[in-house]
Design a protein around this motif. Structure first.
Motif, PDB file in Angstrom:
ATOM      1  N   THR A   1       0.828  -1.194   0.000  1.00 29.38           N
ATOM      2  CA  THR A   1       0.000   0.000   0.000  1.00 29.38           C
ATOM      3  C   THR A   1       0.869   1.252   0.000  1.00 29.38           C
ATOM      4  OG1 THR A   1      -1.662  -1.163   1.294  1.00 29.38           O
ATOM      5  CG2 THR A   1      -1.848   1.230   1.190  1.00 29.38           C
ATOM      6  N   PRO A   2       0.661   2.157  -0.995  1.00 29.52           N
ATOM      7  CA  PRO A   2       1.465   3.383  -1.019  1.00 29.52           C
ATOM      8  C   PRO A   2       1.083   4.315   0.115  1.00 29.52           C
ATOM      9  CG  PRO A   2      -0.256   3.481  -2.690  1.00 29.52           C
ATOM     10  CD  PRO A   2      -0.297   2.090  -2.108  1.00 29.52           C
ATOM     11  N   ARG A   3       2.026   5.110   0.546  1.00 27.36           N
ATOM     12  CA  ARG A   3       1.769   6.070   1.609  1.00 27.36           C
ATOM     13  C   ARG A   3       0.989   7.253   1.040  1.00 27.36           C
ATOM     14  NH1 ARG A   3       4.870   4.818   6.085  1.00 27.36           N
ATOM     15  NH2 ARG A   3       4.115   6.756   7.008  1.00 27.36           N
ATOM     16  N   ILE A   4       0.267   7.944   1.915  1.00 24.57           N
ATOM     17  CA  ILE A   4      -0.475   9.136   1.523  1.00 24.57           C
ATOM     18  C   ILE A   4       0.355  10.332   1.978  1.00 24.57           C
ATOM     19  CG2 ILE A   4      -2.627  10.413   1.745  1.00 24.57           C
ATOM     20  CD1 ILE A   4      -4.007   7.761   2.320  1.00 24.57           C
ATOM     21  N   ARG A   5       0.918  11.048   1.031  1.00 26.32           N
ATOM     22  CA  ARG A   5       1.925  12.065   1.335  1.00 26.32           C
ATOM     23  C   ARG A   5       1.365  13.198   2.185  1.00 26.32           C
ATOM     24  NH1 ARG A   5       5.197  13.476  -4.031  1.00 26.32           N
ATOM     25  NH2 ARG A   5       6.329  14.687  -2.458  1.00 26.32           N
ATOM     26  N   ALA A   6       0.125  13.620   1.909  1.00 29.16           N
ATOM     27  CA  ALA A   6      -0.449  14.727   2.672  1.00 29.16           C
ATOM     28  C   ALA A   6      -0.552  14.375   4.150  1.00 29.16           C
ATOM     29  CB  ALA A   6      -1.822  15.092   2.116  1.00 29.16           C
TER      30      ALA A   6
ATOM     31  N   LEU B   1      -6.348   2.594   7.708  1.00 31.63           N
ATOM     32  CA  LEU B   1      -5.448   2.084   6.679  1.00 31.63           C
ATOM     33  C   LEU B   1      -4.826   0.752   7.093  1.00 31.63           C
ATOM     34  CD1 LEU B   1      -3.641   5.407   5.699  1.00 31.63           C
ATOM     35  CD2 LEU B   1      -5.416   4.213   4.405  1.00 31.63           C
ATOM     36  N   PHE B   2      -4.398   0.669   8.357  1.00 34.58           N
ATOM     37  CA  PHE B   2      -3.803  -0.578   8.830  1.00 34.58           C
ATOM     38  C   PHE B   2      -4.856  -1.681   8.892  1.00 34.58           C
ATOM     39  CE2 PHE B   2      -2.259  -3.642  11.883  1.00 34.58           C
ATOM     40  CZ  PHE B   2      -0.923  -3.756  11.559  1.00 34.58           C
ATOM     41  N   LEU B   3      -6.064  -1.323   9.294  1.00 30.95           N
ATOM     42  CA  LEU B   3      -7.145  -2.306   9.381  1.00 30.95           C
ATOM     43  C   LEU B   3      -7.426  -2.921   8.017  1.00 30.95           C
ATOM     44  CD1 LEU B   3      -9.356  -3.501  11.287  1.00 30.95           C
ATOM     45  CD2 LEU B   3     -10.844  -1.656  10.504  1.00 30.95           C
ATOM     46  N   ARG B   4      -7.447  -2.092   6.983  1.00 29.28           N
ATOM     47  CA  ARG B   4      -7.708  -2.596   5.635  1.00 29.28           C
ATOM     48  C   ARG B   4      -6.587  -3.491   5.144  1.00 29.28           C
ATOM     49  NH1 ARG B   4      -9.647   3.208   3.051  1.00 29.28           N
ATOM     50  NH2 ARG B   4     -11.725   3.273   4.038  1.00 29.28           N
ATOM     51  N   ARG B   5      -5.378  -3.183   5.554  1.00 28.12           N
ATOM     52  CA  ARG B   5      -4.229  -3.934   5.052  1.00 28.12           C
ATOM     53  C   ARG B   5      -3.989  -5.224   5.836  1.00 28.12           C
ATOM     54  NH1 ARG B   5      -0.902  -0.072   5.444  1.00 28.12           N
ATOM     55  NH2 ARG B   5       0.147  -0.600   7.387  1.00 28.12           N
ATOM     56  N   ALA B   6      -4.195  -5.174   7.148  1.00 29.10           N
ATOM     57  CA  ALA B   6      -3.769  -6.295   7.986  1.00 29.10           C
ATOM     58  C   ALA B   6      -4.901  -7.008   8.714  1.00 29.10           C
ATOM     59  CB  ALA B   6      -2.740  -5.801   9.010  1.00 29.10           C
ATOM     60  N   GLY B   7      -6.060  -6.382   8.833  1.00 28.10           N
ATOM     61  CA  GLY B   7      -7.158  -7.021   9.538  1.00 28.10           C
ATOM     62  C   GLY B   7      -7.172  -6.706  11.025  1.00 28.10           C
ATOM     63  N   ARG B   8      -8.284  -7.036  11.677  1.00 28.35           N
ATOM     64  CA  ARG B   8      -8.477  -6.663  13.086  1.00 28.35           C
ATOM     65  C   ARG B   8      -7.525  -7.377  14.030  1.00 28.35           C
ATOM     66  NH1 ARG B   8     -13.855  -6.791  11.222  1.00 28.35           N
ATOM     67  NH2 ARG B   8     -14.886  -4.737  11.335  1.00 28.35           N
ATOM     68  N   TRP B   9      -7.277  -8.663  13.796  1.00 33.93           N
ATOM     69  CA  TRP B   9      -6.503  -9.413  14.772  1.00 33.93           C
ATOM     70  C   TRP B   9      -5.057  -8.931  14.850  1.00 33.93           C
ATOM     71  CZ3 TRP B   9      -9.063 -11.571  18.330  1.00 33.93           C
ATOM     72  CH2 TRP B   9     -10.307 -12.147  18.072  1.00 33.93           C
ATOM     73  N   ARG B  10      -4.539  -8.437  13.718  1.00 28.68           N
ATOM     74  CA  ARG B  10      -3.171  -7.944  13.743  1.00 28.68           C
ATOM     75  C   ARG B  10      -3.059  -6.619  14.499  1.00 28.68           C
ATOM     76  NH1 ARG B  10       1.069 -10.819  13.585  1.00 28.68           N
ATOM     77  NH2 ARG B  10      -0.035 -12.083  12.021  1.00 28.68           N
ATOM     78  N   LEU B  11      -4.192  -5.949  14.701  1.00 30.25           N
ATOM     79  CA  LEU B  11      -4.185  -4.707  15.468  1.00 30.25           C
ATOM     80  C   LEU B  11      -3.891  -4.951  16.940  1.00 30.25           C
ATOM     81  CD1 LEU B  11      -7.222  -2.914  13.833  1.00 30.25           C
ATOM     82  CD2 LEU B  11      -4.918  -1.969  13.984  1.00 30.25           C
TER      83      LEU B  11
END
Length: 321
Positions: free
Chosen positions: A2-7, A62-72
């Motif tokens: 996932t690319p970073r959001i520069r703003a 963003l992390f939730l979409r990439r890794a899922g809830r359990w990885r949080l």
């Protein structure tokens, strides 16, 4: 990847720099009060941590979409551990609060329908935080607001009216506060403190929308080049910044003019910006960001950039300002 959001990276870097200034000032004497004290208290104090908290809520999505809830869960656990380590030398740390509210509020909120329900919950929790006394109690509301904004993705055309309204509201509220007893004596009268807290929130909104508007201009490209590395290494810079605050506290206390506050903050942020820029030409993640990522995934994550190739490019997101 996932690319970073520069703003968002740039805005996070701006918040890190502001937090450094305010934290340095907070750990110095405030009597007799000087022009620097009055300026920081009226225009900067309590403005930057709401921005940082808002961005945490956005990055949560963003992390939730990439890794899922359990990885949080391990991600928040290790953030709590970082906070405990920081607390050993800096009592004003907020990382343990971030981990707690992330687990207690953001994770359950992720089961709600995206967008309006989360925004409504954010409004209610923020009002409660203001009523309860502000401070760290504003963190959960800002978390939820950031989460809702990332889900709703408001169009960039709302930045300018948002800046105008929040800047005007902040100016009027600061004027109301400075003409009250709170300006002269700083009492914790609930009504005066509520005015100050709302002024701080609207000020945070004005600062963040203002920075985003500047980033959309041609000169904003240079500003972004300074702020983005600071934001991409925010955890490293926040923790090292608090260490500097503790180490330079005797110097700040010995300076009745308070110019040492400005000098310490400026020199620290400059050094961090130079280091962050140098580091990110060689590595994907900041030192502590990499450690946090490895602990979260429970494995060694590749960090060094291959020559001529950057697998974690920061690219603009057309859906964000």
């Amino acid at each position: 990847m996932t690319p970073r959001i520069r703003a968002l990276d740039a805005l996070r870097g701006f918040a890190v720099a502001g937090i450094m200034l305010v934290n340095t000032w907070q750990h110095g004497p405030h009597q007799p009060r000087t022009g620097i004290d009055l300026t920081i208290e009226a225009l900067f104090q309590s403005r930057f941590y709401p921005i940082f908290s808002l961005l945490f809520g956005m990055s949560f999505v963003l992390f939730l979409r990439r890794a899922g809830r359990w990885r949080l869960l391990p991600r928040l656990f290790w953030l709590f551990c970082f906070g405990l380590a920081q607390h050993a030398f800096y009592e004003g740390e907020v990382l343990t609060d971030y981990a707690f509210y992330g687990l207690a509020l953001l994770l359950p909120a992720s089961f709600l329908s995206a967008g309006p329900p989360v925004l409504l919950l954010a409004a209610g929790v923020t009002v409660w935080g203001v009523w309860a006394g502000g401070g760290i109690l504003l963190i959960p509301g800002m978390f939820l607001l950031g989460m809702a904004l990332m889900q709703l993705r408001p169009p960039a055309r709302r930045l300018l009216p948002g800046f105008a309204v929040s800047a005007l509201a902040s100016a009027l509220l600061v004027l109301a506060w400075t003409t009250s007893d709170g300006w002269a004596t700083g009492p914790r009268d609930p009504r005066i403190w509520t005015v100050y807290t709302v002024a701080a929130l609207t000020g945070a909104a004005a600062l963040s929308t203002g920075v985003l508007l500047i980033l959309r201009t041609r000169p904003g490209g240079r500003l972004s080049g300074v702020l983005e590395p600071l934001g991409r290494t925010a955890l490293t810079n926040y923790l090292t910044g608090t260490a500097v605050v503790v180490l330079t506290s005797p110097l700040v206390h010995a300076d009745p003019t308070r110019w040492s506050v400005v000098a310490v903050a400026a020199l620290t942020v400059t050094a961090q910006a130079l280091f962050s820029r140098w580091w990110l030409t060689r590595y994907r993640y900041g030192p502590l960001e990499w450690a946090w990522r490895c602990l979260t995934w429970f494995r060694l994550v590749p960090n060094r950039l291959e020559s001529g190739r950057d697998h974690h490019r920061a690219v603009p997101d057309p859906r964000l300002p």
